[in-house]
Design a protein around this motif. Structure first.
Motif, PDB file in Angstrom:
ATOM      1  N   ARG B  47      34.042  45.640  36.254  1.00 20.56           N
ATOM      2  CA  ARG B  47      33.736  44.727  35.147  1.00 20.56           C
ATOM      3  C   ARG B  47      33.226  43.384  35.650  1.00 20.56           C
ATOM      4  O   ARG B  47      33.565  42.956  36.740  1.00 20.56           O
ATOM      5  CB  ARG B  47      34.981  44.531  34.274  1.00 20.56           C
ATOM      6  CG  ARG B  47      35.383  45.830  33.627  1.00 20.56           C
ATOM      7  CD  ARG B  47      36.614  45.767  32.763  1.00 20.56           C
ATOM      8  NE  ARG B  47      36.869  47.113  32.262  1.00 20.56           N
ATOM      9  CZ  ARG B  47      36.261  47.643  31.200  1.00 20.56           C
ATOM     10  NH1 ARG B  47      35.412  46.928  30.495  1.00 20.56           N
ATOM     11  NH2 ARG B  47      36.516  48.883  30.836  1.00 20.56           N
ATOM     12  N   SER B  48      32.440  42.761  34.822  1.00 21.64           N
ATOM     13  CA  SER B  48      31.826  41.495  35.226  1.00 21.64           C
ATOM     14  C   SER B  48      32.836  40.361  35.260  1.00 21.64           C
ATOM     15  O   SER B  48      33.606  40.185  34.327  1.00 21.64           O
ATOM     16  CB  SER B  48      30.726  41.122  34.228  1.00 21.64           C
ATOM     17  OG  SER B  48      30.376  39.763  34.415  1.00 21.64           O
ATOM     18  N   PRO B  49      32.825  39.575  36.331  1.00 21.16           N
ATOM     19  CA  PRO B  49      33.671  38.380  36.353  1.00 21.16           C
ATOM     20  C   PRO B  49      33.024  37.223  35.588  1.00 21.16           C
ATOM     21  O   PRO B  49      33.698  36.243  35.272  1.00 21.16           O
ATOM     22  CB  PRO B  49      33.772  38.050  37.840  1.00 21.16           C
ATOM     23  CG  PRO B  49      32.528  38.614  38.451  1.00 21.16           C
ATOM     24  CD  PRO B  49      32.118  39.791  37.602  1.00 21.16           C
ATOM     25  N   TYR B  50      31.749  37.324  35.303  1.00 19.19           N
ATOM     26  CA  TYR B  50      31.023  36.210  34.670  1.00 19.19           C
ATOM     27  C   TYR B  50      30.780  36.475  33.189  1.00 19.19           C
ATOM     28  O   TYR B  50      30.604  37.613  32.759  1.00 19.19           O
ATOM     29  CB  TYR B  50      29.670  35.994  35.355  1.00 19.19           C
ATOM     30  CG  TYR B  50      29.809  35.623  36.805  1.00 19.19           C
ATOM     31  CD1 TYR B  50      30.354  34.396  37.172  1.00 19.19           C
ATOM     32  CD2 TYR B  50      29.435  36.515  37.804  1.00 19.19           C
ATOM     33  CE1 TYR B  50      30.508  34.056  38.503  1.00 19.19           C
ATOM     34  CE2 TYR B  50      29.585  36.187  39.141  1.00 19.19           C
ATOM     35  CZ  TYR B  50      30.118  34.952  39.488  1.00 19.19           C
ATOM     36  OH  TYR B  50      30.272  34.629  40.797  1.00 19.19           O
ATOM     37  N   ALA B 103      32.510  38.219  30.202  1.00 20.73           N
ATOM     38  CA  ALA B 103      33.406  38.526  31.320  1.00 20.73           C
ATOM     39  C   ALA B 103      34.248  39.723  30.909  1.00 20.73           C
ATOM     40  O   ALA B 103      34.953  39.664  29.903  1.00 20.73           O
ATOM     41  CB  ALA B 103      34.287  37.325  31.631  1.00 20.73           C
ATOM     42  N   GLU B 123      36.029  48.192  44.524  1.00 22.92           N
ATOM     43  CA  GLU B 123      35.797  46.947  45.265  1.00 22.92           C
ATOM     44  C   GLU B 123      34.785  47.127  46.400  1.00 22.92           C
ATOM     45  O   GLU B 123      34.428  46.159  47.065  1.00 22.92           O
ATOM     46  CB  GLU B 123      37.116  46.359  45.777  1.00 22.92           C
ATOM     47  CG  GLU B 123      37.823  47.211  46.795  1.00 22.92           C
ATOM     48  CD  GLU B 123      39.147  46.577  47.215  1.00 22.92           C
ATOM     49  OE1 GLU B 123      39.455  45.474  46.736  1.00 22.92           O
ATOM     50  OE2 GLU B 123      39.864  47.200  48.011  1.00 22.92           O
ATOM     51  N   GLN B 676      36.936  32.888  30.369  1.00 26.32           N
ATOM     52  CA  GLN B 676      37.890  33.978  30.562  1.00 26.32           C
ATOM     53  C   GLN B 676      38.885  34.103  29.423  1.00 26.32           C
ATOM     54  O   GLN B 676      39.419  33.106  28.927  1.00 26.32           O
ATOM     55  CB  GLN B 676      38.681  33.765  31.873  1.00 26.32           C
ATOM     56  CG  GLN B 676      37.823  33.629  33.112  1.00 26.32           C
ATOM     57  CD  GLN B 676      37.048  34.892  33.460  1.00 26.32           C
ATOM     58  OE1 GLN B 676      37.540  36.003  33.293  1.00 26.32           O
ATOM     59  NE2 GLN B 676      35.826  34.728  33.953  1.00 26.32           N
TER      60      GLN B 676
END
Ligand SMILES: Cc1cc2nc3c(=O)[nH]c(=O)nc-3n(C[C@H](O)[C@H](O)[C@H](O)COP(=O)(O)OP(=O)(O)OC[C@H]3O[C@@H](n4cnc5c(N)ncnc54)[C@H](O)[C@@H]3O)c2cc1C
Lengths: 284, 764
Positions: B47-50, B103, B123, B676
């Motif tokens: 999933r996107s962190p941004y 996010a 990862e 977030q």
């Protein structure tokens, strides 16, 4: 929550063996009791360990017993065992009542007192009450033992003074005589307390000879204030008048932070509300 | 506590035990999570962190080489598919393509031998992003210099559920606009005797279901087969048909038990993604989200509402005006329809001669919002029902009397162009008020509220079914309605048993398999009992007609001479039950009769809404003035359901909905800090617990057989949610004198409001 990463489980037969394992695995190993904190953090991928060392297999680490006027609770005793222990209920009902209100029954059934204290999550009920009760923690690394007070065990948010190969063997709580009055009250909306307030008084008739107030969950560590404790001693009538000042002193010492549990000013206000409630409850 | 049982029914209107209770409580019920196909692989999602970023590159080579990994799927691997889906607006790529818009958005999926291996490989995927400016609120999304979330033009989905245009994809962040207007509001407000006006906020909430999203896809040359926890299998089929460019006959959705939906399982969610995984891995793939991931998949639209309402000197409401801005998140999902519905539902169940409601939803870089129980009604009933109390207070009227005086009357066409009102609000409100002791003295620090809502429910009436009567007299219902806990698999056989005169236990239900069960538009909008119930009733009657003809053939008499009796036919002395009719007709103790029914927008279903879903709730609360904490003291629900096919189930829906509404009133809220979601887990997102419910709960049903459904039934199950937040806010006002217009009313918020009041009070 994600699948757990792979790890090996170890079952030591003594504290010394567990300590030996801790030394051997270093950063890759961690003690594991009920797993209610540890496994959750691992499932959220916040912590990773390749070796878990199960303290529940150590004989006697979960015992609860009275010894020389003190109550001794093993590091691996569960909340539920403490809550239902006749020794606790009879000699320190405030502890049984606090434990009865920790988390939910599933967490209490597997979660341990040792796990709660050693994880040092800031929203801990036991930490606040045990600090007020003057409890001591017995720590052991291989064959070396030491004893510290709760404020020396918990040193910050998720931080303890435990050495890399050290275990919490047990907690020792002094049992004060008939003159002790104690109460633990908390304010909780979510899974963890927003605020916990422990008050332990030593009374002689209408006179409060000694007082210890501890506020927990509002800041990284449970906090007490000499000034507050001073304001809480004297005649009951006088202390009643000083409650708000005592709360102010306690709030100043605790220095609450803004977070999802609430704004700092709200928490400072709650300290006043709950100090008063604890006071009434303790002397009821 | 239900109204008196109507005497003529044998099976319906009885609280027969729910069909699925035993298998569910003994853990034997099968959900998608329990299913396993031969050769099945498991997927996990990166999933996107941004919140908003360009995807510069994705290097999945290390993950692909990880032992046990079959393949990695990214937005670059979708050539050959139509990766954008959406029944309303085709704006949603099944995996982020070129950029991410919130996010938590799915960027890649790993398919591996087991879930852990897939997770471990996540990862090893290296994604390079270039962050873009992001917007998180409608206000930010509307700003001149706001970054655009969607650059593309969109096709409007054919199944968007409303007739209006789709606004999305026209060069701004506007997702959908809608308005309704009648009378002359400006004039009315000028001439009003009293007006109240205020800004309200309905929070982002999550429709927590015990079962998070889960699906298994098996994509082969034969077509696409999917097992999913989907509420509306036929809607999902439609999206998949377009993703894979297949005829509908080659797309099969199978839905076993669903572990709760509450809106969150409606329409397409993870099915296109898991199908793409299977397509690339060339084997069946299962994807099971965690609750935390589900919270990154859908939520309710939060809503900023400015509203004003006016009365004349006689206490008659003469005008209401509102402007609503909804935060729909990164993708439209079902929010365009939520916009239309919340616009309509602003009027409340009141006859108001002058109305202007303008509604606009905006794309933001947050979790996509979609259906949520009550469907836009809860968002606007907070302002709507708050203002009824505010206005009553302003003109010195009892809010309950004020409601009674203005509520739509049975048969009144209070909403121009829509079906006349088919409920009895006076009885609903009376019952709620009596249940909480409206006129009895209030303890200090306590407050009460009675509120109501009426929504244009039932969605679009397109439903079909087959009722098969077997030669042994047992019956199989084939239904596209999904059992998601609401009890449809108990109610539908009750109706068939009533009509066919067979034992309830002999009626079985086969459901929600698009290859087998006839088409049903959706299982939502409280429509199943009304629409599928009617279809089952009609199909049962159609089967009876066929069996009458067969009986005439068997008995060698004229069809007119056959008389139907409960469970069979009679002709003179001769009497045959259905089993005998069928067995004798085929001359073999086997075979069947197939009763069919198609419901469409015609006849009694030509007027929309299919029905008005009406309910009232009553609450008594107390406020701890020192902490601001609200305690529920009493709760009453009144479901205006026409006729409860199963009273216990209807009441169960009402208490469930009211509890969910109470959660919004007291503590539920998804919180964003910057980009977030900071409380996206059920440890931090506070859901209602049994211990939050008051000791005194009364559940009532109003059964006037005034619905278009079977025996005068109409839907329930959402309405008790809608008025709860306003009801709690109204009761808090009565208890403390403070008016809080933003839900949830957390202890801290109540404490701050009390503090502000005391400060202002001491200044006077
Ligand atoms: C849903 C939920 C609600 C909760 N609510 C509350 C609440 O209301 N009040 C409250 O106070 N707490 C609450 N908790 C916290 C709960 O008390 C702890 O999770 C529990 O006590 C931890 O014990 P455990 O045995 O599960 O620890 P584990 O998860 O097994 O271990 C936790 C940590 O302690 C270490 N550890 C364990 N035993 C020892 C030992 N003997 N010596 C040294 N280190 C050790 C481990 O290495 C690990 O780092 C809640 C938790 C959950 C999940």
């Amino acid at each position: 929550m994600m699948p757990l990463r792979r790890f090996a489980m170890h079952q030591p037969k003594s504290v010394a063996e567990a300590s030996q394992m801790l030394a051997e695995f270093g950063e890759k190993g961690r003690l594991y009791a009920g797993g209610t904190e540890l496994l959750l953090a691992m499932k959220h991928d916040l912590l990773r360990y390749e070796h878990l060392i199960d303290v529940k297999t150590i004989p006697g680490l979960n015992k609860i017993e009275l010894k020389n006027g003190t109550l001794n609770i093993g590091g691996a005793a569960t909340h539920r065992a403490i809550e239902h222990s006749p020794a606790v209920k009879e000699n320190l009902p405030v502890l049984a009542q606090m434990e009865n209100n920790v988390a939910n029954v599933r967490v209490r059934a597997s979660g341990t007192l040792g796990g709660n204290l050693c994880f040092a999550e800031p929203h801990s009920d036991p930490a606040a009450l045990l600090l007020a009760l003057g409890a001591k923690a017995h720590l052991q690394a291989k064959s070396v033992r030491r004893t510290v007070t709760i404020d020396k065990l918990i040193t910050g948010s998720y931080e303890t003074s435990l050495g890399a190969d050290e275990l919490l063997e047990g907690i020792e709580i002094p049992l004060a005589g008939k003159s002790q009055r104690a109460a633990y009250v908390k304010f909780q909306l979510k899974e963890r307390p927003t605020l916990g307030l422990a008050l332990v008084l030593d009374v002689d008739g209408d006179n409060i000879k000694k007082a210890k107030a501890v506020v927990g969950s509002v800041s990284p560590m449970p906090t007490e204030s000499d000034k507050a404790n001073g304001l809480l001693t004297g005649s009951r009538a006088q202390v009643e008048k000083q409650l708000l000042d005592a709360a102010g002193a306690l709030a100043q010492a605790a220095d609450p932070v803004d977070d999802l549990e609430g704004g700092a000013d709200y928490k400072r206000h709650l300290i006043g509300v709950f100090l008063k409630r604890a006071f009434i409850k303790a002397l009821a | 506590m239900s109204a008196e049982k109507k005497p003529d029914f044998h099976v319906v209107n009885h609280a027969v035990p729910r069909r699925d209770a035993r298998v569910k409580v003994t853990g034997k019920a099968q959900y998608v999570a329990d299913l396993k196909l031969i050769g099945m692989a498991y997927a996990k999602v990166l999933r996107s962190p941004y919140a908003h970023a360009k995807i510069l590159s994705i290097d999945a080579s290390r993950a692909t080489a990880h032992p046990g990994v079959y393949c990695v799927v990214t937005g670059n691997d979708l050539e050959g598919l139509n990766p954008y889906y959406g029944h309303a607006v085709k704006d949603h790529p099944l995996l982020a393509i070129d950029k991410v818009r919130y996010a938590g958005e799915a960027v890649a999926a790993v398919v591996a031998v087991d879930e852990r291996t897939a997770f471990e490989a996540l990862e090893l995927i290296d994604v390079k992003y270039e962050e873009l400016n992001a917007v998180f609120t409608p206000q930010e999304a509307m700003a001149e210099d706001a970054p655009l979330l969607h650059e593309k033009q969109f096709e409007a989905g054919a199944l968007r559920g409303f007739e209006g245009e789709v606004t999305a994809g026209k060069g701004s962040n506007i997702c959908q606009k809608h308005h309704i207007k009648w009378g002359n509001v400006e004039e009315a407000f000028k001439n009003a005797a009293a007006v109240v006006e205020g800004d309200y906020y309905f929070p982002m909430t999550y429709a927590y279901a015990m079962e998070a999203y889960v699906a298994i896809a098996d994509v082969t040359d034969q077509g696409v087969n999917i097992y999913s926890s989907a509420q509306h299998p036929f809607m999902v089929r439609h999206d998949l048909k377009s993703v894979f460019n297949l005829p509908v006959s080659k797309v099969r959705l199978i839905v076993p038990f669903v572990g709760g939906g509450y809106g969150s399982k409606s329409y397409t969610k993870i099915e296109p993604l898991v199908a793409a995984c299977s397509w690339k891995a060339k084997r069946p793939v299962k994807l099971q989200l965690t609750v935390e991931e589900a919270m990154l998949t859908t939520r309710s639209d939060d809503a900023y509402t400015w509203m004003r309402t006016a009365v004349d000197a006689n206490g008659k409401i003469i005008a209401r005006q509102a402007k609503i801005f909804m935060n729909t998140g990164a993708y439209a999902e079902n929010s365009p329809l939520v916009v239309e519905k919340s616009t309509n539902r602003c009027v409340g169940p009141y006859a108001i001669p002058n109305v202007l409601i303008e509604n606009c939803s905006l794309y933001t870089n947050t979790v996509p919002a979609s259906s949520y129980r009550g469907f836009g009604c809860a968002q606007v009933t907070l302002p709507g029902e708050s203002q009824i109390d505010e206005l009553a207070a302003k003109i010195g009227k009892d809010p309950y009397e004020f409601r009674l005086a203005n509520a739509a009357k049975p048969g009144e066409e209070f909403f121009p162009g829509m079906r006349p009102f088919d409920g009895t609000l006076k009885q609903d409100l009376d019952t709620a008020a009596r249940a909480i002791g409206w006129n009895t003295p209030l303890a200090k620090g306590h407050g009460r509220g009675v509120a109501c809502s009426g929504s244009d429910a039932g969605a679009y009436p397109l439903t079909s079914t087959v009722v098969r009567v077997h030669a042994d007299g047992s019956v199989t219902i084939m239904t596209g309605s999904t059992e998601l806990g609401q009890g449809s698999h108990t109610v539908l056989p009750q109706i068939a048993a009533e009509e066919l005169g067979v034992d309830f236990d002999k009626v079985n239900v086969v459901s929600s398999d698009t290859a087998i069960t006839p088409y049903d538009r959706s299982t939502g909008a409280s429509r199943t009992t009304t629409l599928m119930g009617s279809a089952v009733l009609e199909a049962s009657r159609e089967a009876i007609q066929q069996m009458v003809v067969m009986a005439a053939d068997v008995l060698k008499v004229k069809v007119e001479d056959i008389q139907t009796v409960r469970g069979g036919v009679r002709c003179g002395e001769a009497q045959l039950n259905w089993s005998e009719v069928i067995s004798k007709f085929y001359a073999l103790p086997d075979g069947e009769v197939i009763g069919r029914s198609y419901i469409r927008k015609s006849g009694r279903f030509s007027a929309l809404p299919v029905f008005w879903e009406a309910a009232a709730t009553g609450v008594e609360i107390s406020v701890d003035q020192e902490t601001g904490k609200i305690t529920m003291e009493k709760l009453a629900t009144v479901g205006d359901v026409g006729l409860a096919i199963n009273p216990a189930l209807a009441e169960g829906q009402d208490i469930g909905a009211a509890t969910m509404g109470m959660g919004i009133g007291l503590f539920e809220e998804l919180i964003y800090e910057g980009s977030q979601l900071v409380n996206g887990s059920i440890l931090d997102y506070r859901l209602p617990r049994f211990s939050d419910l008051p000791k005194e709960v009364e559940l009532h049903l109003v059964q006037n057989q005034d619905g278009v459904g079977p025996y005068g039934a109409k839907g329930g199950g959402e309405a008790s949610l809608n008025s709860m937040a306003a009801n709690i806010a109204n009761a808090v006002d009565r208890a403390t004198g403070v008016r809080i217009r933003h839900a949830p009313l957390t202890p801290e918020k109540v404490w701050r409001a009390l503090k502000d009041k005391n400060i202002q009070g001491s200044k006077v």
